[in-house]
Scaffold this motif. Structure first.
Motif, PDB file in Angstrom:
ATOM      1  N   THR A  17       0.832  -1.202   0.000  1.00 43.24           N
ATOM      2  CA  THR A  17       0.000   0.000   0.000  1.00 43.24           C
ATOM      3  C   THR A  17       0.868   1.254   0.000  1.00 43.24           C
ATOM      4  OG1 THR A  17      -1.905  -1.078   1.031  1.00 43.24           O
ATOM      5  CG2 THR A  17      -1.729   1.304   1.322  1.00 43.24           C
ATOM      6  N   VAL A  18       1.933   1.255   0.796  1.00 41.55           N
ATOM      7  CA  VAL A  18       2.852   2.405   0.798  1.00 41.55           C
ATOM      8  C   VAL A  18       3.474   2.580  -0.585  1.00 41.55           C
ATOM      9  CG1 VAL A  18       4.999   3.349   1.750  1.00 41.55           C
ATOM     10  CG2 VAL A  18       3.292   2.325   3.280  1.00 41.55           C
ATOM     11  N   ALA A  19       3.844   1.468  -1.225  1.00 44.07           N
ATOM     12  CA  ALA A  19       4.403   1.554  -2.581  1.00 44.07           C
ATOM     13  C   ALA A  19       3.380   2.147  -3.543  1.00 44.07           C
ATOM     14  CB  ALA A  19       4.857   0.181  -3.068  1.00 44.07           C
ATOM     15  N   HIS A  20       2.117   1.754  -3.416  1.00 41.81           N
ATOM     16  CA  HIS A  20       1.061   2.307  -4.266  1.00 41.81           C
ATOM     17  C   HIS A  20       0.860   3.799  -3.979  1.00 41.81           C
ATOM     18  CE1 HIS A  20      -0.868  -1.950  -4.767  1.00 41.81           C
ATOM     19  NE2 HIS A  20       0.222  -1.795  -5.504  1.00 41.81           N
ATOM     20  N   LEU A  21       0.942   4.177  -2.702  1.00 37.38           N
ATOM     21  CA  LEU A  21       0.832   5.591  -2.348  1.00 37.38           C
ATOM     22  C   LEU A  21       1.966   6.394  -2.974  1.00 37.38           C
ATOM     23  CD1 LEU A  21      -0.177   5.233   1.402  1.00 37.38           C
ATOM     24  CD2 LEU A  21      -1.558   6.331  -0.379  1.00 37.38           C
ATOM     25  N   VAL A  22       3.185   5.854  -2.902  1.00 36.14           N
ATOM     26  CA  VAL A  22       4.341   6.545  -3.484  1.00 36.14           C
ATOM     27  C   VAL A  22       4.165   6.692  -4.996  1.00 36.14           C
ATOM     28  CG1 VAL A  22       6.821   6.313  -3.973  1.00 36.14           C
ATOM     29  CG2 VAL A  22       5.958   6.002  -1.637  1.00 36.14           C
ATOM     30  N   LEU A  23       3.715   5.640  -5.664  1.00 31.00           N
ATOM     31  CA  LEU A  23       3.503   5.729  -7.115  1.00 31.00           C
ATOM     32  C   LEU A  23       2.434   6.772  -7.456  1.00 31.00           C
ATOM     33  CD1 LEU A  23       3.786   1.964  -8.079  1.00 31.00           C
ATOM     34  CD2 LEU A  23       5.407   3.801  -8.624  1.00 31.00           C
ATOM     35  N   GLY A  24       1.361   6.794  -6.690  1.00 28.33           N
ATOM     36  CA  GLY A  24       0.345   7.830  -6.890  1.00 28.33           C
ATOM     37  C   GLY A  24       0.911   9.214  -6.620  1.00 28.33           C
ATOM     38  N   GLY A  25       1.685   9.331  -5.557  1.00 28.88           N
ATOM     39  CA  GLY A  25       2.315  10.611  -5.238  1.00 28.88           C
ATOM     40  C   GLY A  25       3.263  11.074  -6.320  1.00 28.88           C
ATOM     41  N   LEU A  26       4.042  10.149  -6.866  1.00 24.98           N
ATOM     42  CA  LEU A  26       4.960  10.504  -7.950  1.00 24.98           C
ATOM     43  C   LEU A  26       4.202  10.961  -9.192  1.00 24.98           C
ATOM     44  CD1 LEU A  26       7.657   7.720  -7.545  1.00 24.98           C
ATOM     45  CD2 LEU A  26       7.993  10.186  -7.206  1.00 24.98           C
ATOM     46  N   ALA A  27       3.086  10.293  -9.492  1.00 28.17           N
ATOM     47  CA  ALA A  27       2.278  10.700 -10.650  1.00 28.17           C
ATOM     48  C   ALA A  27       1.721  12.110 -10.437  1.00 28.17           C
ATOM     49  CB  ALA A  27       1.144   9.698 -10.882  1.00 28.17           C
ATOM     50  N   GLY A  98     -15.413   8.495  -1.488  1.00 22.71           N
ATOM     51  CA  GLY A  98     -15.253   7.770  -2.738  1.00 22.71           C
ATOM     52  C   GLY A  98     -14.530   8.630  -3.763  1.00 22.71           C
ATOM     53  N   MET A  99     -14.058   7.951  -4.793  1.00 25.24           N
ATOM     54  CA  MET A  99     -13.392   8.666  -5.878  1.00 25.24           C
ATOM     55  C   MET A  99     -14.459   9.170  -6.836  1.00 25.24           C
ATOM     56  SD  MET A  99     -10.167   9.131  -5.809  1.00 25.24           S
ATOM     57  CE  MET A  99      -9.777   9.489  -7.513  1.00 25.24           C
ATOM     58  N   PRO A 100     -14.312  10.308  -7.420  1.00 25.88           N
ATOM     59  CA  PRO A 100     -13.139  11.179  -7.421  1.00 25.88           C
ATOM     60  C   PRO A 100     -13.104  12.195  -6.290  1.00 25.88           C
ATOM     61  CG  PRO A 100     -14.694  12.036  -8.993  1.00 25.88           C
ATOM     62  CD  PRO A 100     -15.311  10.778  -8.408  1.00 25.88           C
ATOM     63  N   ALA A 101     -14.186  12.253  -5.477  1.00 20.71           N
ATOM     64  CA  ALA A 101     -14.259  13.292  -4.441  1.00 20.71           C
ATOM     65  C   ALA A 101     -13.057  13.242  -3.496  1.00 20.71           C
ATOM     66  CB  ALA A 101     -15.564  13.165  -3.655  1.00 20.71           C
ATOM     67  N   VAL A 108      -7.308  19.865  -2.367  1.00 13.60           N
ATOM     68  CA  VAL A 108      -7.634  21.176  -1.799  1.00 13.60           C
ATOM     69  C   VAL A 108      -7.071  21.288  -0.378  1.00 13.60           C
ATOM     70  CG1 VAL A 108      -9.526  22.691  -1.071  1.00 13.60           C
ATOM     71  CG2 VAL A 108      -9.622  21.547  -3.296  1.00 13.60           C
ATOM     72  N   ILE A 109      -7.119  20.206   0.371  1.00 12.99           N
ATOM     73  CA  ILE A 109      -6.521  20.221   1.714  1.00 12.99           C
ATOM     74  C   ILE A 109      -5.020  20.493   1.626  1.00 12.99           C
ATOM     75  CG2 ILE A 109      -5.924  18.755   3.697  1.00 12.99           C
ATOM     76  CD1 ILE A 109      -8.739  17.474   3.375  1.00 12.99           C
ATOM     77  N   TYR A 147      -6.120  14.683  -7.089  1.00  7.39           N
ATOM     78  CA  TYR A 147      -6.934  13.796  -7.911  1.00  7.39           C
ATOM     79  C   TYR A 147      -6.070  12.739  -8.602  1.00  7.39           C
ATOM     80  CZ  TYR A 147      -9.677  12.012 -11.755  1.00  7.39           C
ATOM     81  OH  TYR A 147     -10.280  11.164 -12.644  1.00  7.39           O
ATOM     82  N   ILE A 148      -4.985  13.162  -9.243  1.00  3.53           N
ATOM     83  CA  ILE A 148      -4.123  12.209  -9.955  1.00  3.53           C
ATOM     84  C   ILE A 148      -3.500  11.219  -8.979  1.00  3.53           C
ATOM     85  CG2 ILE A 148      -1.960  11.964 -11.260  1.00  3.53           C
ATOM     86  CD1 ILE A 148      -2.690  14.622 -12.662  1.00  3.53           C
ATOM     87  N   GLY A 149      -2.979  11.725  -7.870  1.00  5.69           N
ATOM     88  CA  GLY A 149      -2.362  10.836  -6.889  1.00  5.69           C
ATOM     89  C   GLY A 149      -3.345   9.805  -6.365  1.00  5.69           C
ATOM     90  N   ALA A 150      -4.547  10.255  -6.021  1.00  6.42           N
ATOM     91  CA  ALA A 150      -5.570   9.341  -5.511  1.00  6.42           C
ATOM     92  C   ALA A 150      -6.029   8.365  -6.582  1.00  6.42           C
ATOM     93  CB  ALA A 150      -6.752  10.142  -4.972  1.00  6.42           C
TER      94      ALA A 150
END
Length: 163
Positions: A17-27, A98-101, A108-109, A147-150
């Motif tokens: 999950t952390v790896a997925h978070l990092v990949l989303g963060g990088l995107a 839920g996504m995309p919210a 925004v946060i 949005y992209i990261g999530a």
């Protein structure tokens, strides 16, 4: 003997999950860097310079002079690790819409964290109110970053769950 398991609400993220978070963060961060440099500079007449905010924050609050590479490293670590972990905590421990919210809300946060909290601590105006076009572009950039990261993170998590 009874075995107790931590409820899902307070479980820690797995390594995957952390790896997925990092990949989303990088995107999201990849988008952010391009957006901050090019369309923002065209529209607001200046690029967004988060490492300069980091340098000003450390100087203003701690009297520490950071080099530009160190300030960039701190900004990048925030964008690909710390903000994504915050997204995970918010959507897994607090509330998910839920996504995309979730992605838009988290973006925004992050804008409010950067420009509503850290900018004043760095000696800047709240939400960069003295340069409204720059503030607007930061809001748009952070929202799309979230949005992209999530989106990338949730896609990777759903794909993993489907295996």
């Amino acid at each position: 003997m009874t075995t107790h398991t931590m409820s899902r609400a307070f479980a820690l993220p797995t390594g995957r999950t952390v790896a997925h978070l990092v990949l989303g963060g990088l995107a999201g961060l990849g988008f952010w860097e391009l957006f901050a440099a090019v369309p923002t500079a065209w529209f607001a007449e200046y690029p967004l310079e988060p490492p300069e905010l980091v340098k000003s924050l450390f100087s203003h609050q701690l009297g520490i002079t950071l080099s530009t590479p160190v300030a960039k490293l701190l900004h990048f670590a925030t964008g690909f690790l710390f903000y994504p972990l915050g997204y995970w905590v918010l959507t897994r421990w607090v509330k998910s819409f839920g996504m995309p919210a979730d992605g838009w809300i988290w973006g925004v946060i992050t804008y409010f964290i950067a420009l509503g909290f850290f900018a004043p601590l760095a000696g800047q105006h709240f939400l960069l109110s003295d340069v409204p076009r720059l503030s607007l572009m930061s809001l748009i950039g952070h929202a799309i970053y979230g949005y992209i990261g999530a989106l990338v993170f949730e896609h990777l998590e759903a794909r993993e769950a489907g295996r």
